[in-house]
Design an enzyme around this catalytic site. Structure first.
Site, PDB file in Angstrom:
ATOM      1  N   ARG A 104      49.108  33.940  43.514  1.00  0.00           N
ATOM      2  CA  ARG A 104      49.046  33.325  44.841  1.00  0.00           C
ATOM      3  C   ARG A 104      48.061  34.052  45.749  1.00  0.00           C
ATOM      4  O   ARG A 104      47.295  33.417  46.488  1.00  0.00           O
ATOM      5  CB  ARG A 104      50.444  33.280  45.473  1.00  0.00           C
ATOM      6  CG  ARG A 104      51.357  32.224  44.866  1.00  0.00           C
ATOM      7  CD  ARG A 104      52.722  32.233  45.526  1.00  0.00           C
ATOM      8  NE  ARG A 104      53.467  33.450  45.194  1.00  0.00           N
ATOM      9  CZ  ARG A 104      54.209  33.597  44.103  1.00  0.00           C
ATOM     10  NH1 ARG A 104      54.291  32.613  43.234  1.00  0.00           N
ATOM     11  NH2 ARG A 104      54.864  34.724  43.872  1.00  0.00           N
ATOM     12  N   THR A 105      48.090  35.377  45.718  1.00  0.00           N
ATOM     13  CA  THR A 105      47.184  36.138  46.582  1.00  0.00           C
ATOM     14  C   THR A 105      45.734  35.901  46.200  1.00  0.00           C
ATOM     15  O   THR A 105      44.880  35.632  47.052  1.00  0.00           O
ATOM     16  CB  THR A 105      47.510  37.643  46.502  1.00  0.00           C
ATOM     17  OG1 THR A 105      48.848  37.858  46.932  1.00  0.00           O
ATOM     18  CG2 THR A 105      46.568  38.443  47.387  1.00  0.00           C
ATOM     19  N   LYS A 134      37.035  51.535  29.873  1.00  0.00           N
ATOM     20  CA  LYS A 134      36.211  52.551  29.214  1.00  0.00           C
ATOM     21  C   LYS A 134      36.174  53.852  30.012  1.00  0.00           C
ATOM     22  O   LYS A 134      35.400  54.741  29.690  1.00  0.00           O
ATOM     23  CB  LYS A 134      34.788  52.009  29.027  1.00  0.00           C
ATOM     24  CG  LYS A 134      34.719  50.772  28.139  1.00  0.00           C
ATOM     25  CD  LYS A 134      33.292  50.327  27.897  1.00  0.00           C
ATOM     26  CE  LYS A 134      32.683  49.729  29.147  1.00  0.00           C
ATOM     27  NZ  LYS A 134      31.323  49.170  28.888  1.00  0.00           N
ATOM     28  N   ARG A 155      42.939  44.222  44.653  1.00  0.00           N
ATOM     29  CA  ARG A 155      44.377  44.350  44.372  1.00  0.00           C
ATOM     30  C   ARG A 155      44.531  45.451  43.332  1.00  0.00           C
ATOM     31  O   ARG A 155      43.882  45.417  42.288  1.00  0.00           O
ATOM     32  CB  ARG A 155      44.934  43.032  43.826  1.00  0.00           C
ATOM     33  CG  ARG A 155      46.395  43.087  43.401  1.00  0.00           C
ATOM     34  CD  ARG A 155      47.332  43.005  44.599  1.00  0.00           C
ATOM     35  NE  ARG A 155      48.719  42.859  44.196  1.00  0.00           N
ATOM     36  CZ  ARG A 155      49.605  42.083  44.829  1.00  0.00           C
ATOM     37  NH1 ARG A 155      49.217  41.371  45.880  1.00  0.00           N
ATOM     38  NH2 ARG A 155      50.843  42.010  44.426  1.00  0.00           N
ATOM     39  N   HIS A 183      49.972  45.925  52.212  1.00  0.00           N
ATOM     40  CA  HIS A 183      49.502  44.563  51.951  1.00  0.00           C
ATOM     41  C   HIS A 183      49.149  43.965  53.309  1.00  0.00           C
ATOM     42  O   HIS A 183      49.849  43.086  53.822  1.00  0.00           O
ATOM     43  CB  HIS A 183      50.586  43.738  51.255  1.00  0.00           C
ATOM     44  CG  HIS A 183      50.067  42.523  50.550  1.00  0.00           C
ATOM     45  ND1 HIS A 183      48.919  41.873  50.944  1.00  0.00           N
ATOM     46  CD2 HIS A 183      50.538  41.829  49.485  1.00  0.00           C
ATOM     47  CE1 HIS A 183      48.713  40.831  50.141  1.00  0.00           C
ATOM     48  NE2 HIS A 183      49.675  40.788  49.249  1.00  0.00           N
TER      49      HIS A 183
END
Length: 215
Positions: A104-105, A134, A155, A183
């Site tokens: 959703r975000t 890596k 995120r 957030h």
């Protein structure tokens, strides 16, 4: 008002110093730019006046900054497809760099810029399908991706990751959640919704009711 990328335009290649000297000068100049771009949230609440508008934590927004943001959000809500306003971000690119899933975000950010004429570079599992697998550090990843985009929506599963990214970035970093940390865009949306519903932000009581596993 994005800060311009640093280059070798100052004639460093023509200097008689060593390569290490040139790298040192470039690094010093870049640090000055970053210092102006990134401001600790505790130092100012006037987010809307900064050169490079990182969104790292909710506490960096004072009342005046919220008023500026909310006025713009209200204006954006009225934008209709096919109008000139729907192309306001034409030519702009947003990178969504997600180290943990959040459908959703991620889609809400991508939908927003697309509806305003912008473009998206996206990765949903950056920890698995990027150079992080890596051993590349978050800071080096940010330095690379900011060459491809006008802003980066990050995120991450680690608390403080967004601040780490903002410290090294010359393009805006938007924190879309950093583990158990912040957030801020969700917080801003919540405050905006409250103001729209009841018409004020002063003298109110809020009750949070949600599953404990999501706290």
């Amino acid at each position: 008002m994005h800060l311009q990328r640093l280059g070798a335009q100052h004639g460093l290649a023509a200097r008689h110093g060593t390569t290490a000297d040139c790298v040192s000068v470039l690094a010093t100049q870049r640090h000055r730019v970053i210092s102006r771009a990134y401001v600790e949230p505790s130092q100012t609440k006037r987010w809307h006046e900064l050169d490079c508008k990182h969104v790292v934590e909710a506490q960096q927004f004072g009342k005046e900054a919220l008023d500026v943001l909310f006025a713009e959000a209200e204006r954006m809500e009225k934008v209709k497809p096919g109008t000139p306003e729907a192309k306001v971000l034409d030519g702009r690119v947003m990178a969504t760099l997600f180290y943990e899933p959040s459908t959703r975000t991620r889609l809400s950010f991508e939908s927003a810029i697309t509806h305003l004429g912008g473009h998206v570079l996206s990765t949903e599992s950056a920890g698995e399908y990027s150079s992080a697998a890596k051993g590349e550090t978050l800071e080096d990843t940010i330095r690379t991706i900011e060459n491809y985009a006008d802003c980066i929506v990050l995120r991450h599963f680690q608390q403080g990751a967004a601040k780490r990214a903002a410290v090294v970035a010359a393009k805006p970093i938007i924190n879309a959640g950093d583990g158990p940390g912040q957030h801020p865009t969700q917080a801003l949306l919540d405050v905006y919704s409250i103001k729209k519903e009841i018409g004020r932000l002063e003298v109110i009581q809020i009750i949070l009711a949600l599953p404990i596993k999501n706290v």
